[in-house]
Design a protein around this motif. Structure first.
Motif, PDB file in Angstrom:
ATOM      1  N   THR A  27       4.876  -5.312   3.612  1.00 31.33           N
ATOM      2  CA  THR A  27       3.895  -5.184   4.696  1.00 31.33           C
ATOM      3  C   THR A  27       2.511  -4.878   4.134  1.00 31.33           C
ATOM      4  O   THR A  27       1.555  -4.744   4.894  1.00 31.33           O
ATOM      5  CB  THR A  27       4.291  -4.034   5.651  1.00 31.33           C
ATOM      6  OG1 THR A  27       4.377  -2.826   4.869  1.00 31.33           O
ATOM      7  CG2 THR A  27       5.623  -4.304   6.327  1.00 31.33           C
TER       8      THR A  27
ATOM      9  N   THR B 147      -0.908  -4.864   1.220  1.00 27.62           N
ATOM     10  CA  THR B 147      -2.085  -5.716   0.963  1.00 27.62           C
ATOM     11  C   THR B 147      -1.732  -6.964   0.165  1.00 27.62           C
ATOM     12  O   THR B 147      -2.180  -8.063   0.498  1.00 27.62           O
ATOM     13  CB  THR B 147      -3.138  -4.896   0.174  1.00 27.62           C
ATOM     14  OG1 THR B 147      -3.214  -3.586   0.721  1.00 27.62           O
ATOM     15  CG2 THR B 147      -4.503  -5.561   0.237  1.00 27.62           C
TER      16      THR B 147
ATOM     17  N   SER C  51      10.818  -2.996   3.878  1.00 28.60           N
ATOM     18  CA  SER C  51       9.879  -2.109   4.565  1.00 28.60           C
ATOM     19  C   SER C  51      10.655  -0.929   5.129  1.00 28.60           C
ATOM     20  O   SER C  51      11.833  -1.078   5.484  1.00 28.60           O
ATOM     21  CB  SER C  51       9.181  -2.855   5.708  1.00 28.60           C
ATOM     22  OG  SER C  51       8.472  -1.949   6.523  1.00 28.60           O
ATOM     23  N   ARG C  52       9.972   0.203   5.243  1.00 24.32           N
ATOM     24  CA  ARG C  52      10.607   1.339   5.928  1.00 24.32           C
ATOM     25  C   ARG C  52      10.750   1.036   7.407  1.00 24.32           C
ATOM     26  O   ARG C  52      11.613   1.582   8.068  1.00 24.32           O
ATOM     27  CB  ARG C  52       9.792   2.613   5.709  1.00 24.32           C
ATOM     28  CG  ARG C  52       9.815   3.096   4.260  1.00 24.32           C
ATOM     29  CD  ARG C  52       8.772   4.152   4.011  1.00 24.32           C
ATOM     30  NE  ARG C  52       7.435   3.619   4.257  1.00 24.32           N
ATOM     31  CZ  ARG C  52       6.333   4.342   4.271  1.00 24.32           C
ATOM     32  NH1 ARG C  52       6.406   5.640   4.053  1.00 24.32           N
ATOM     33  NH2 ARG C  52       5.165   3.781   4.490  1.00 24.32           N
TER      34      ARG C  52
ATOM     35  N   ARG D  58       4.415  -0.207  -6.413  1.00 24.20           N
ATOM     36  CA  ARG D  58       4.609   1.245  -6.404  1.00 24.20           C
ATOM     37  C   ARG D  58       3.741   1.796  -5.271  1.00 24.20           C
ATOM     38  O   ARG D  58       2.526   1.692  -5.321  1.00 24.20           O
ATOM     39  CB  ARG D  58       4.144   1.844  -7.735  1.00 24.20           C
ATOM     40  CG  ARG D  58       4.333   3.348  -7.852  1.00 24.20           C
ATOM     41  CD  ARG D  58       3.537   3.916  -9.012  1.00 24.20           C
ATOM     42  NE  ARG D  58       2.103   3.698  -8.853  1.00 24.20           N
ATOM     43  CZ  ARG D  58       1.294   4.475  -8.123  1.00 24.20           C
ATOM     44  NH1 ARG D  58       1.773   5.524  -7.492  1.00 24.20           N
ATOM     45  NH2 ARG D  58       0.016   4.202  -8.033  1.00 24.20           N
TER      46      ARG D  58
ATOM     47  N   GLN E  15       1.533   6.678  -2.729  1.00 22.07           N
ATOM     48  CA  GLN E  15       1.859   8.114  -2.650  1.00 22.07           C
ATOM     49  C   GLN E  15       2.999   8.512  -3.578  1.00 22.07           C
ATOM     50  O   GLN E  15       3.296   9.700  -3.707  1.00 22.07           O
ATOM     51  CB  GLN E  15       2.157   8.523  -1.201  1.00 22.07           C
ATOM     52  CG  GLN E  15       3.499   8.078  -0.649  1.00 22.07           C
ATOM     53  CD  GLN E  15       3.470   6.659  -0.076  1.00 22.07           C
ATOM     54  OE1 GLN E  15       2.599   5.859  -0.406  1.00 22.07           O
ATOM     55  NE2 GLN E  15       4.430   6.339   0.757  1.00 22.07           N
TER      56      GLN E  15
ATOM     57  N   HIS F 135       0.795   3.805 -13.044  1.00 23.01           N
ATOM     58  CA  HIS F 135       1.104   2.388 -13.257  1.00 23.01           C
ATOM     59  C   HIS F 135       1.577   2.144 -14.690  1.00 23.01           C
ATOM     60  O   HIS F 135       2.498   1.373 -14.931  1.00 23.01           O
ATOM     61  CB  HIS F 135      -0.131   1.520 -12.991  1.00 23.01           C
ATOM     62  CG  HIS F 135      -0.758   1.768 -11.664  1.00 23.01           C
ATOM     63  ND1 HIS F 135      -1.562   2.840 -11.425  1.00 23.01           N
ATOM     64  CD2 HIS F 135      -0.688   1.082 -10.506  1.00 23.01           C
ATOM     65  CE1 HIS F 135      -1.972   2.807 -10.172  1.00 23.01           C
ATOM     66  NE2 HIS F 135      -1.457   1.761  -9.591  1.00 23.01           N
TER      67      HIS F 135
HETATM   68  N1  NAP Z   1      -6.233  -0.856  -3.702  1.00 24.47           N
HETATM   69  C1  NAP Z   1      -6.611  -1.506  -4.808  1.00 24.47           C
HETATM   70  O1  NAP Z   1      -7.748  -1.972  -4.936  1.00 24.47           O
HETATM   71  C2  NAP Z   1      -5.600  -1.696  -5.915  1.00 24.47           C
HETATM   72  C3  NAP Z   1      -5.949  -2.439  -7.043  1.00 24.47           C
HETATM   73  C4  NAP Z   1      -4.981  -2.631  -8.048  1.00 24.47           C
HETATM   74  C5  NAP Z   1      -3.696  -2.102  -7.904  1.00 24.47           C
HETATM   75  N2  NAP Z   1      -3.396  -1.375  -6.773  1.00 24.47           N
HETATM   76  C6  NAP Z   1      -2.028  -0.841  -6.656  1.00 24.47           C
HETATM   77  O2  NAP Z   1      -1.343  -1.623  -5.686  1.00 24.47           O
HETATM   78  C7  NAP Z   1      -0.297  -0.841  -5.119  1.00 24.47           C
HETATM   79  C8  NAP Z   1      -0.357  -1.007  -3.624  1.00 24.47           C
HETATM   80  O3  NAP Z   1      -1.494  -0.302  -3.142  1.00 24.47           O
HETATM   81  P1  NAP Z   1      -2.118  -0.592  -1.699  1.00 24.47           P
HETATM   82  O4  NAP Z   1      -3.115   0.479  -1.464  1.00 24.47           O
HETATM   83  O5  NAP Z   1      -2.518  -2.007  -1.592  1.00 24.47           O
HETATM   84  O6  NAP Z   1      -0.885  -0.296  -0.747  1.00 24.47           O
HETATM   85  P2  NAP Z   1      -0.102  -1.325   0.171  1.00 24.47           P
HETATM   86  O7  NAP Z   1       0.717  -2.224  -0.667  1.00 24.47           O
HETATM   87  O8  NAP Z   1      -1.034  -1.941   1.176  1.00 24.47           O
HETATM   88  O9  NAP Z   1       0.815  -0.318   0.985  1.00 24.47           O
HETATM   89  C9  NAP Z   1       1.894   0.344   0.405  1.00 24.47           C
HETATM   90  C10 NAP Z   1       3.232  -0.411   0.632  1.00 24.47           C
HETATM   91  O10 NAP Z   1       4.254   0.425   0.149  1.00 24.47           O
HETATM   92  C11 NAP Z   1       5.273   0.515   1.134  1.00 24.47           C
HETATM   93  N3  NAP Z   1       5.830   1.858   1.043  1.00 24.47           N
HETATM   94  C12 NAP Z   1       5.188   3.029   1.268  1.00 24.47           C
HETATM   95  N4  NAP Z   1       6.025   4.054   1.057  1.00 24.47           N
HETATM   96  C13 NAP Z   1       7.226   3.514   0.716  1.00 24.47           C
HETATM   97  C14 NAP Z   1       8.490   4.070   0.377  1.00 24.47           C
HETATM   98  N5  NAP Z   1       8.710   5.401   0.365  1.00 24.47           N
HETATM   99  N6  NAP Z   1       9.492   3.236   0.049  1.00 24.47           N
HETATM  100  C15 NAP Z   1       9.296   1.888   0.071  1.00 24.47           C
HETATM  101  N7  NAP Z   1       8.119   1.296   0.375  1.00 24.47           N
HETATM  102  C16 NAP Z   1       7.109   2.112   0.705  1.00 24.47           C
HETATM  103  C17 NAP Z   1       4.622   0.243   2.466  1.00 24.47           C
HETATM  104  O11 NAP Z   1       5.554  -0.408   3.286  1.00 24.47           O
HETATM  105  P3  NAP Z   1       6.156   0.175   4.668  1.00 24.47           P
HETATM  106  O12 NAP Z   1       5.141   1.148   5.211  1.00 24.47           O
HETATM  107  O13 NAP Z   1       6.306  -1.060   5.509  1.00 24.47           O
HETATM  108  O14 NAP Z   1       7.446   0.804   4.276  1.00 24.47           O
HETATM  109  C18 NAP Z   1       3.500  -0.703   2.098  1.00 24.47           C
HETATM  110  O15 NAP Z   1       3.902  -2.049   2.217  1.00 24.47           O
HETATM  111  C19 NAP Z   1      -0.484   0.588  -5.626  1.00 24.47           C
HETATM  112  O16 NAP Z   1       0.392   0.855  -6.693  1.00 24.47           O
HETATM  113  C20 NAP Z   1      -1.935   0.575  -6.090  1.00 24.47           C
HETATM  114  O17 NAP Z   1      -2.185   1.531  -7.062  1.00 24.47           O
HETATM  115  C21 NAP Z   1      -4.296  -1.180  -5.779  1.00 24.47           C
END
Ligand code: NAP
Length: 278
Positions: A9, A11, A31-32, A65, A68, A106
């Motif tokens: 779900t 980004t 997804s949760r 990952r 949180q 990471h």
């Molecule tokens: N933001 C940036 O610019 C950027 C750049 C490079 C790398 N990253 C890395 O990309 C990753 C994703 O970051 P994001 O901010 O884009 O978040 P995201 O993927 O939009 O959201 C987090 C995802 O994790 C799932 N999730 C949350 N808690 C969970 C749990 N306990 N068990 C299973 N799934 C769970 C959520 O799904 P549900 O709520 O549907 O369960 C959601 O799909 C991170 O590791 C981040 O450090 C981010």
């Protein structure tokens, strides 16, 4: 056999899921709170009850990952279950420059995966352009300002859809195991420049405000959970140290086309920043 998309779900994950479906590949989103009954499994890294349904019949995994979950031990038991269930290929969403910062969650995750015996590809993404819509959307829309605690540091933003397309290739093509890609946009920009491009496209001046406290306050007020706010603060702090400005040719190298740039992204997301009340 099925490919499994964690964070489906999220980004990047939502576009990985869609990209695999477009290719006609059997795929399961995790997804949760699954949005649909079919093609999804209820999954949390914290709840072993859902792991068998998530990983039965799976050969490959796109691994996100959740922001949180900072410790490897938070996600490792589920990954050990996945490996025992037959998952052989993992494409891990990491962050640009992770190889230079051993304390980053990471990088710790990468190292565990490298020793796991599975065929692993790291996708070390630059900062997502989508952050301008999610984390920073409300301040740009309603206050005509971009609040990013990065000082004058430059960062190579990338469209999460390009990152997802790279991940899809790594999942479905052979030859990517043991490799790391660092998808970035075509150039590294400081945030005064990012604000200037926003202003040019939106037709009104957008000011760049670099304060860390202001960033945290506004992001929380916009409903961004504490985990991503802290993760973002860490990323921008690292950017001040020069991590995050590298520009690579990896999107073109894997996809055979140029990455989306800031201006094209802003033009195609213009409606996200139309002021709600003036
Ligand atoms: N933001 C940036 O610019 C950027 C750049 C490079 C790398 N990253 C890395 O990309 C990753 C994703 O970051 P994001 O901010 O884009 O978040 P995201 O993927 O939009 O959201 C987090 C995802 O994790 C799932 N999730 C949350 N808690 C969970 C749990 N306990 N068990 C299973 N799934 C769970 C959520 O799904 P549900 O709520 O549907 O369960 C959601 O799909 C991170 O590791 C981040 O450090 C981010």
């Amino acid at each position: 056999m099925v490919l499994v998309v964690a964070g489906a779900t999220g980004t990047v994950g939502r576009h990985v899921l869609a990209g695999l479906r477009d290719l006609g590949v059997p795929v399961r989103g995790l997804s949760r709170r699954p949005p649909e009954p079919d093609g999804w499994a209820r999954f949390s890294f914290a709840d072993p009850a859902g792991w068998p349904a998530a990983f039965t019949g799976a050969s490959g995994l796109f691994l996100v990952r959740p922001p949180q979950l900072a410790r490897v031990r938070d996600v490792r038991p589920a990954l050990e279950h996945a490996r025992a269930a037959g998952v052989r290929r993992v494409v891990f969403l990491s962050v640009l420059g992770a190889e230079r910062v051993p304390v980053l969650p990471h990088r710790r995750m990468e190292r565990w995966l490298d020793a796991s015996g599975m065929a692993v590809t790291h996708v070390r993404s630059g900062n997502f352009l989508q952050n301008l819509v999610t984390v920073h959307g409300a301040e740009i829309r309603d206050r005509d300002e971009l609040v990013v605690p990065a000082g004058s540091a430059r960062m190579s933003y990338v469209d999460a859809r390009d990152v997802a397309a790279v991940a899809v290739c790594c999942l479905v093509e052979d030859g990517h195991a043991g490799r790391a890609y660092s998808p970035t946009g075509p150039d590294a920009l400081d945030h005064a420049r990012v604000a200037a491009v926003l202003g040019e496209v939106l037709g009104r001046p957008i000011r760049y405000r670099p304060g860390l406290l202001r960033y945290g306050r506004l992001a929380r007020r916009a409903g961004v959970p504490a985990g991503p706010v802290l993760a973002g603060a860490a990323v921008y702090t690292l950017a001040r140290l020069g991590v995050g400005a590298r520009v690579t040719d990896d999107v073109r190298g894997v996809l055979g086309r140029q990455p989306v740039d800031l201006r094209a992204f802003v033009e195609s997301h213009r409606s996200a920043w139309v002021p709600t009340a003036r």
